[in-house]
Design a protein around this motif. Sequence first.
Motif, PDB file in Angstrom:
ATOM      1  N   CYS A   2       0.873  -1.177   0.000  1.00 31.29           N
ATOM      2  CA  CYS A   2       0.000   0.000   0.000  1.00 31.29           C
ATOM      3  C   CYS A   2       0.907   1.222   0.000  1.00 31.29           C
ATOM      4  O   CYS A   2       1.620   1.477   0.980  1.00 31.29           O
ATOM      5  N   VAL A   3       0.903   1.962  -1.100  1.00 35.22           N
ATOM      6  CA  VAL A   3       1.799   3.101  -1.263  1.00 35.22           C
ATOM      7  C   VAL A   3       0.983   4.371  -1.481  1.00 35.22           C
ATOM      8  O   VAL A   3       0.090   4.404  -2.342  1.00 35.22           O
ATOM      9  N   TYR A   4       1.308   5.419  -0.695  1.00 33.99           N
ATOM     10  CA  TYR A   4       0.573   6.686  -0.814  1.00 33.99           C
ATOM     11  C   TYR A   4       1.083   7.470  -2.013  1.00 33.99           C
ATOM     12  O   TYR A   4       2.284   7.641  -2.203  1.00 33.99           O
ATOM     13  N   ASP A   5       0.142   7.966  -2.842  1.00 31.97           N
ATOM     14  CA  ASP A   5       0.464   8.780  -4.010  1.00 31.97           C
ATOM     15  C   ASP A   5       0.200  10.236  -3.653  1.00 31.97           C
ATOM     16  O   ASP A   5      -0.949  10.666  -3.540  1.00 31.97           O
ATOM     17  N   GLU A   6       1.278  10.998  -3.461  1.00 33.04           N
ATOM     18  CA  GLU A   6       1.158  12.394  -3.026  1.00 33.04           C
ATOM     19  C   GLU A   6       0.382  13.224  -4.040  1.00 33.04           C
ATOM     20  O   GLU A   6      -0.437  14.072  -3.685  1.00 33.04           O
ATOM     21  N   LYS A   7       0.667  12.996  -5.323  1.00 35.38           N
ATOM     22  CA  LYS A   7       0.024  13.774  -6.377  1.00 35.38           C
ATOM     23  C   LYS A   7      -1.481  13.498  -6.447  1.00 35.38           C
ATOM     24  O   LYS A   7      -2.288  14.414  -6.563  1.00 35.38           O
ATOM     25  N   LYS A   8      -1.852  12.228  -6.370  1.00 35.58           N
ATOM     26  CA  LYS A   8      -3.264  11.848  -6.454  1.00 35.58           C
ATOM     27  C   LYS A   8      -3.974  11.936  -5.104  1.00 35.58           C
ATOM     28  O   LYS A   8      -5.204  11.892  -5.034  1.00 35.58           O
ATOM     29  N   GLN A   9      -3.171  12.021  -4.038  1.00 36.08           N
ATOM     30  CA  GLN A   9      -3.701  12.061  -2.670  1.00 36.08           C
ATOM     31  C   GLN A   9      -4.600  10.850  -2.392  1.00 36.08           C
ATOM     32  O   GLN A   9      -5.714  10.970  -1.871  1.00 36.08           O
ATOM     33  N   CYS A  10      -4.080   9.688  -2.748  1.00 36.69           N
ATOM     34  CA  CYS A  10      -4.761   8.436  -2.441  1.00 36.69           C
ATOM     35  C   CYS A  10      -3.724   7.326  -2.383  1.00 36.69           C
ATOM     36  O   CYS A  10      -2.545   7.548  -2.684  1.00 36.69           O
ATOM     37  N   CYS A  11      -4.159   6.155  -1.997  1.00 34.19           N
ATOM     38  CA  CYS A  11      -3.231   5.032  -1.816  1.00 34.19           C
ATOM     39  C   CYS A  11      -3.381   4.018  -2.937  1.00 34.19           C
ATOM     40  O   CYS A  11      -4.498   3.680  -3.347  1.00 34.19           O
ATOM     41  N   GLY A  12      -2.240   3.528  -3.407  1.00 36.33           N
ATOM     42  CA  GLY A  12      -2.239   2.469  -4.404  1.00 36.33           C
ATOM     43  C   GLY A  12      -2.072   1.123  -3.728  1.00 36.33           C
ATOM     44  O   GLY A  12      -1.018   0.839  -3.150  1.00 36.33           O
ATOM     45  N   VAL A  13      -3.099   0.288  -3.758  1.00 30.82           N
ATOM     46  CA  VAL A  13      -3.103  -0.994  -3.053  1.00 30.82           C
ATOM     47  C   VAL A  13      -2.935  -2.135  -4.054  1.00 30.82           C
ATOM     48  O   VAL A  13      -3.661  -2.217  -5.045  1.00 30.82           O
ATOM     49  N   VAL A  14      -1.973  -3.021  -3.762  1.00 34.80           N
ATOM     50  CA  VAL A  14      -1.758  -4.217  -4.564  1.00 34.80           C
ATOM     51  C   VAL A  14      -2.190  -5.431  -3.750  1.00 34.80           C
ATOM     52  O   VAL A  14      -1.805  -5.568  -2.579  1.00 34.80           O
ATOM     53  N   LEU A  15      -3.001  -6.297  -4.359  1.00 33.79           N
ATOM     54  CA  LEU A  15      -3.460  -7.526  -3.720  1.00 33.79           C
ATOM     55  C   LEU A  15      -2.822  -8.730  -4.404  1.00 33.79           C
ATOM     56  O   LEU A  15      -2.363  -8.638  -5.546  1.00 33.79           O
ATOM     57  N   ASP A  16      -2.820  -9.842  -3.707  1.00 30.64           N
ATOM     58  CA  ASP A  16      -2.272 -11.050  -4.344  1.00 30.64           C
ATOM     59  C   ASP A  16      -3.179 -11.571  -5.449  1.00 30.64           C
ATOM     60  O   ASP A  16      -2.729 -12.223  -6.390  1.00 30.64           O
ATOM     61  N   GLN A  17      -4.487 -11.232  -5.350  1.00 32.97           N
ATOM     62  CA  GLN A  17      -5.437 -11.598  -6.391  1.00 32.97           C
ATOM     63  C   GLN A  17      -6.585 -10.598  -6.372  1.00 32.97           C
ATOM     64  O   GLN A  17      -6.886 -10.000  -5.342  1.00 32.97           O
ATOM     65  N   THR A  18      -7.214 -10.399  -7.534  1.00 33.03           N
ATOM     66  CA  THR A  18      -8.301  -9.420  -7.595  1.00 33.03           C
ATOM     67  C   THR A  18      -9.289  -9.759  -8.701  1.00 33.03           C
ATOM     68  O   THR A  18      -8.921 -10.337  -9.731  1.00 33.03           O
ATOM     69  N   ALA A  19     -10.540  -9.361  -8.459  1.00 30.80           N
ATOM     70  CA  ALA A  19     -11.570  -9.476  -9.489  1.00 30.80           C
ATOM     71  C   ALA A  19     -11.827  -8.121 -10.134  1.00 30.80           C
ATOM     72  O   ALA A  19     -12.655  -8.005 -11.038  1.00 30.80           O
ATOM     73  N   PHE A  20     -11.122  -7.065  -9.662  1.00 33.41           N
ATOM     74  CA  PHE A  20     -11.277  -5.727 -10.238  1.00 33.41           C
ATOM     75  C   PHE A  20     -10.534  -5.643 -11.571  1.00 33.41           C
ATOM     76  O   PHE A  20      -9.321  -5.819 -11.633  1.00 33.41           O
ATOM     77  N   SER A  21     -11.270  -5.338 -12.631  1.00 30.22           N
ATOM     78  CA  SER A  21     -10.660  -5.167 -13.941  1.00 30.22           C
ATOM     79  C   SER A  21     -10.159  -3.727 -14.068  1.00 30.22           C
ATOM     80  O   SER A  21     -10.900  -2.780 -13.786  1.00 30.22           O
ATOM     81  N   PRO A  22      -8.912  -3.517 -14.501  1.00 31.90           N
ATOM     82  CA  PRO A  22      -8.363  -2.166 -14.614  1.00 31.90           C
ATOM     83  C   PRO A  22      -8.820  -1.465 -15.892  1.00 31.90           C
ATOM     84  O   PRO A  22      -9.445  -2.083 -16.766  1.00 31.90           O
ATOM     85  N   GLU A  23      -8.494  -0.173 -15.992  1.00 30.71           N
ATOM     86  CA  GLU A  23      -8.731   0.559 -17.235  1.00 30.71           C
ATOM     87  C   GLU A  23      -7.753   0.025 -18.277  1.00 30.71           C
ATOM     88  O   GLU A  23      -6.538   0.138 -18.120  1.00 30.71           O
TER      89      GLU A  23
END
Length: 393
Positions: free
Chosen positions: A22-43
Motif C-alpha cells: 500500500c503506497v501513498y500517491d502524493e500527487k493523487k492524494q490516495c493510496c495504491g493498493v496491490v493484492l495477491d489476487q483481484t476481481a477488479f478489472s483495470p482501465e
Amino acid sequence: MTRKLYDEDARLLEFDGTVVSCVYDEKKQCCGVVLDQTAFSPEEGGQMPDRGFLGEEPVIDVRLQKDPVTFEETVIHMVRQPLEPGSVVHGRIDRAHRFDQMQQHSGEHIVSGLVNRYYQYNNVGFHLGAEEVTLDFDGTLTLEQLRAIEAEANQAVKENFPVKISFPDASALASLNYRSKIDIKGAVRIVEFPGYDICACCAPHVQRTGEIGLIKITGVQSHRGGVRVNILCGDRAIADYTRKQDSVSSISVQLSSRPELVADAVEKLREGNAKLKEQICSLQAALMQEKMASLPAPGENRHAVLTVRELDAIAARNTANQLAGLYEGFGTVLVGNDEQGYRYVIASRNLDCKALAAELRSSFKAKGGGSREMIQGTIYTTGKEFSKWIQNR
C-alpha cells in the motif's frame, strides 16, 4: 504479479485478497493498493475500470502496471485510506457497471469482426465511455452497409452461443488468425465469438452472446480517412430507444401525426414555413417602401432615419442600403422601441460608417461595428433623440 480473477470468471463479483503493498500517491492524494489476487478489472483496452469496494473503502480507480523486463502485470487499486499490508480484505464489484461494460465491449467485438470479414477494415480506435461507445475503422462505410452489419450482429445475439476465452501457447498463437495481431509481450488472451470474431483482448466479456441483449448502431461519420461508428448495446440501447420514442411521441402529438409519419409532417411544416417566410419578406419590403415614401425628401434632409418595431436582419440591411443610395449622408434603420432599445443598421455611400460607430459608442454606449460602408449593433435611446443627434453629423 497479481492473479487476475476477472480473466478466469467475468461473473465473479466478490472475492478475498491479501494486501501485498500500500503506497501513498502524493500527487493523487490516495493510496495504491496491490493484492495477491483481484476481481477488479483495470482501465485497459478502451474500457473503463471496475467500480466497487475493498472492505469499506470505495475503489476510485484501477490501473495496470507492467514490468518492462518480465512483462508480469500488477493490478493497482486506488483508495482514499491506507490498507494494512498482510491483511485480508473483501472486495465487492459494482455489478451494474461491470455488466454494462461487458455488454458494450462484447457487442463491439461482434460488429468489428463482421466489418473486418466483409470489408477487411481494421478497428483502429475504440472508446467505451460512461455514455458513448465509438469504433474507428480505417475505411469508409455507409449507414446502409452498417445496418446490414447490425442485423447480422443481432443474429449472433439471438443464437446465444458461448464466448470462448483462451491463452494459446506461442506455437498455437502463431498459426491463429485473429484481430489485433500486434506484438504483445507476455501471455496473449484470445476472446472468440465463434463464426463472428476472434481477437486478442484483455477485458471481461459476457459468457453467452444472449447476455448482450441488443446491438444498435446509432450513428456514423467520416473520421481521419475512415469512419467513426457509434454503437449502444444491451440496457444502454433500450434506454436510448425509450428516450427517442418519448421524443417522437411528443412531436407526433404536437403535429397531430402518427409517430411513424412525423418526418413527413415535419417536412410539410418546413415547406409551409418557407412559404410564410417568403410572404413575410414580400410584405416587409412593401412596408419599407411605404415608410421610405413618408420620409422627408433627400433634398430636405442629408440623413434618413426609419424606425420600425419588427424587421428581420436581411430586410433591415437592404433598407439601409436603399436609403444610402437616396440620401447624401447616413441611411439608418432602427428596429425596436424606445423602452427596450433598438437594433440599428446604418449605411452610407459617401461617409465613413466605421467612424460613426465610434461616436455612437461615445455618445450612447452603443454596441456594434462593421465596415466603412455599413455598421450594425444595438443602442439604447429614443428614436426621436437619435434622429436629432444624427442630423447634426
